[in-house]
Design a protein around this motif. Structure first.
Motif, PDB file in Angstrom:
ATOM      1  N   GLU A 228     -63.108 -45.459  35.720  1.00  0.00           N
ATOM      2  CA  GLU A 228     -61.935 -46.334  35.781  1.00  0.00           C
ATOM      3  C   GLU A 228     -61.514 -46.917  34.438  1.00  0.00           C
ATOM      4  O   GLU A 228     -60.358 -47.324  34.276  1.00  0.00           O
ATOM      5  N   GLU A 229     -62.424 -46.980  33.442  1.00  0.00           N
ATOM      6  CA  GLU A 229     -62.142 -47.763  32.238  1.00  0.00           C
ATOM      7  C   GLU A 229     -62.671 -47.101  30.975  1.00  0.00           C
ATOM      8  O   GLU A 229     -63.639 -46.325  31.014  1.00  0.00           O
ATOM      9  N   TRP A 230     -62.047 -47.476  29.860  1.00  0.00           N
ATOM     10  CA  TRP A 230     -62.653 -47.376  28.535  1.00  0.00           C
ATOM     11  C   TRP A 230     -63.089 -48.783  28.149  1.00  0.00           C
ATOM     12  O   TRP A 230     -62.299 -49.732  28.264  1.00  0.00           O
ATOM     13  N   ILE A 231     -64.322 -48.924  27.700  1.00  0.00           N
ATOM     14  CA  ILE A 231     -64.863 -50.241  27.358  1.00  0.00           C
ATOM     15  C   ILE A 231     -65.220 -50.229  25.878  1.00  0.00           C
ATOM     16  O   ILE A 231     -66.033 -49.413  25.427  1.00  0.00           O
ATOM     17  N   PHE A 232     -64.590 -51.108  25.120  1.00  0.00           N
ATOM     18  CA  PHE A 232     -64.764 -51.178  23.672  1.00  0.00           C
ATOM     19  C   PHE A 232     -65.665 -52.365  23.349  1.00  0.00           C
ATOM     20  O   PHE A 232     -65.407 -53.490  23.795  1.00  0.00           O
ATOM     21  N   HIS A 253     -56.919 -47.624  19.166  1.00  0.00           N
ATOM     22  CA  HIS A 253     -57.076 -46.459  20.039  1.00  0.00           C
ATOM     23  C   HIS A 253     -55.732 -46.086  20.667  1.00  0.00           C
ATOM     24  O   HIS A 253     -55.353 -44.899  20.692  1.00  0.00           O
ATOM     25  N   LEU A 254     -55.005 -47.080  21.162  1.00  0.00           N
ATOM     26  CA  LEU A 254     -53.722 -46.805  21.802  1.00  0.00           C
ATOM     27  C   LEU A 254     -52.672 -46.330  20.798  1.00  0.00           C
ATOM     28  O   LEU A 254     -51.953 -45.359  21.042  1.00  0.00           O
ATOM     29  N   VAL A 255     -52.593 -47.009  19.657  1.00  0.00           N
ATOM     30  CA  VAL A 255     -51.540 -46.713  18.685  1.00  0.00           C
ATOM     31  C   VAL A 255     -51.874 -45.477  17.846  1.00  0.00           C
ATOM     32  O   VAL A 255     -51.056 -44.549  17.714  1.00  0.00           O
ATOM     33  N   LEU A 272     -53.289 -56.536  30.721  1.00  0.00           N
ATOM     34  CA  LEU A 272     -54.245 -55.768  31.511  1.00  0.00           C
ATOM     35  C   LEU A 272     -55.595 -55.511  30.865  1.00  0.00           C
ATOM     36  O   LEU A 272     -56.511 -55.030  31.548  1.00  0.00           O
ATOM     37  N   VAL A 273     -55.775 -55.784  29.566  1.00  0.00           N
ATOM     38  CA  VAL A 273     -57.061 -55.516  28.918  1.00  0.00           C
ATOM     39  C   VAL A 273     -57.894 -56.794  28.937  1.00  0.00           C
ATOM     40  O   VAL A 273     -57.605 -57.752  28.212  1.00  0.00           O
ATOM     41  N   HIS A 274     -58.899 -56.800  29.786  1.00  0.00           N
ATOM     42  CA  HIS A 274     -59.736 -57.983  29.958  1.00  0.00           C
ATOM     43  C   HIS A 274     -60.831 -58.012  28.901  1.00  0.00           C
ATOM     44  O   HIS A 274     -61.460 -56.996  28.607  1.00  0.00           O
ATOM     45  N   PRO A 304     -58.021 -50.235  31.277  1.00  0.00           N
ATOM     46  CA  PRO A 304     -57.999 -49.407  32.479  1.00  0.00           C
ATOM     47  C   PRO A 304     -57.365 -48.043  32.207  1.00  0.00           C
ATOM     48  O   PRO A 304     -56.316 -47.935  31.564  1.00  0.00           O
ATOM     49  N   LYS A 305     -57.992 -47.002  32.724  1.00  0.00           N
ATOM     50  CA  LYS A 305     -57.456 -45.660  32.536  1.00  0.00           C
ATOM     51  C   LYS A 305     -56.122 -45.463  33.260  1.00  0.00           C
ATOM     52  O   LYS A 305     -55.344 -44.567  32.893  1.00  0.00           O
ATOM     53  N   SER A 306     -55.871 -46.300  34.251  1.00  0.00           N
ATOM     54  CA  SER A 306     -54.629 -46.147  35.003  1.00  0.00           C
ATOM     55  C   SER A 306     -53.372 -46.342  34.166  1.00  0.00           C
ATOM     56  O   SER A 306     -52.279 -45.907  34.560  1.00  0.00           O
ATOM     57  N   VAL A 307     -53.495 -46.990  32.991  1.00  0.00           N
ATOM     58  CA  VAL A 307     -52.313 -47.219  32.155  1.00  0.00           C
ATOM     59  C   VAL A 307     -52.104 -46.096  31.136  1.00  0.00           C
ATOM     60  O   VAL A 307     -51.080 -46.085  30.435  1.00  0.00           O
TER      61      VAL A 307
END
Length: 308
Positions: A228-232, A253-255, A272-274, A304-307
């Motif tokens: 479900e997630e990537w955890i940094f 990571h996103l950019v 959404l990033v807790h 969350p991987k859903s995004v």
């Protein structure tokens, strides 16, 4: 599950050290399973004798190291956790001077042997919970010196104590030496996130993993991938610095890795990033006079991987 390689507890030792000869060499990406057996000797001694000063067994020995062919500095290991097997019991222990409840618990060792069976983990006579086995200590060797298997957590891993390092997860670890030199230890039967007590339900066990190499990954801290997630993982002193570094890694990571617009990344992360505290071991070496007193913080940042 087929296991191609088995490493017993005779290969357990405290610390990550590139001077320690590897006990196994493997080719990455083959899917071959390696079983790392870990022991609970230190907890058995504490239970029997109740005296930290009388310990002969090391705290948090890790089994290994394993040399991964082709792994070089700047790469990352992808360690796939397939299975964690537990024994018939674990340990709950309160240690003097350790954990968030040290001023509420007695100033001596308090120990409870915790049965584990098909019904679950028997915390008390009326509290039986499902086992949620995890690996507390996983890491690679530093180029110089020795990294602790107690504290602090480093950019190469170590005693992270993350509940997410469980079957089905993949742990990404920076590589600083040829072959990476992977070692694993400190299995828990079940642990509350953050392990604020400093000792959870510790247990002997066997962690079964396989390994790949990610070339030129250039990670500055470990990452964990679940379904479900990537955890940094963030590391820093004070906690705000740990949060900043871990949060920056999500943003980059996103950019940089996924090509997102910067404002898109900002908006999604804000919503959404807790962020949360990780394990209790800190990011800097503790005062030698207070070896269980963490300095700095380990933080986690959940994408969350859903995004994606």
């Amino acid at each position: 599950m087929t296991v191609e390689h088995r490493l017993g507890t005779e290969h357990g030792r405290p610390g990550y050290d590139s001077a320690v000869p590897p006990v196994l060499r493997i080719r990455p990406g083959t899917g071959e399973r390696i079983a790392f057996e870990t022991d609970d000797a230190v907890y058995a001694e504490l239970h029997d004798h109740g005296d930290l000063a009388a310990l002969e067994a090391p705290i948090n020995p890790v089994t290994g190291p394993v040399y991964v062919e082709g792994a070089k500095p700047g790469d990352a290991l992808a360690v796939h956790v397939h299975e964690i097997r537990l024994g018939d019991y674990g340990w709950s222990q309160s240690l003097p001077g350790a954990g968030a409840l040290q001023h509420r618990m007695p100033d001596h060792v308090v120990s409870r042997r915790i049965p584990i069976d098909a019904a679950g983990v028997h915390l008390t006579e009326r509290h039986v919970v499902p086992a949620r086995p995890m690996i507390g200590c996983i890491g690679t060797a530093p180029a110089t010196g020795q990294n602790s298997t107690v504290m602090p957590t480093t950019a190469l891993g170590g005693n992270m104590d993350l509940t997410d390092v469980a079957p089905g997860a993949t742990v990404y670890l920076p590589v600083e030496v040829e072959g990476a030199l992977l070692s694993i230890g400190d299995i828990h039967a079940v642990m509350a996130r953050g392990e604020s007590s400093f000792v959870a339900i510790e247990a002997a066990g066997v962690a079964v993993v396989s390994v790949e190499v990610i070339p030129d990954a250039a990670l500055r801290a470990p990452r964990v991938e679940t379904d479900e997630e990537w955890i940094f993982v963030g590391l820093g002193d004070p906690v705000q610095e740990s949060v900043r570094r871990g949060y920056e890694d999500v943003f980059d990571h996103l950019v940089d890795e996924r090509g997102w617009d910067r404002m898109d990344a900002y908006a999604v992360m804000s919503a959404l990033v807790h962020s949360e505290l990780g394990g209790p071991t800190g990011s800097e070496a503790p005062d030698p006079l207070h070896p269980f007193r963490a300095v700095g913080a380990v933080t986690l940042h959940r994408l969350p991987k859903s995004v994606l």
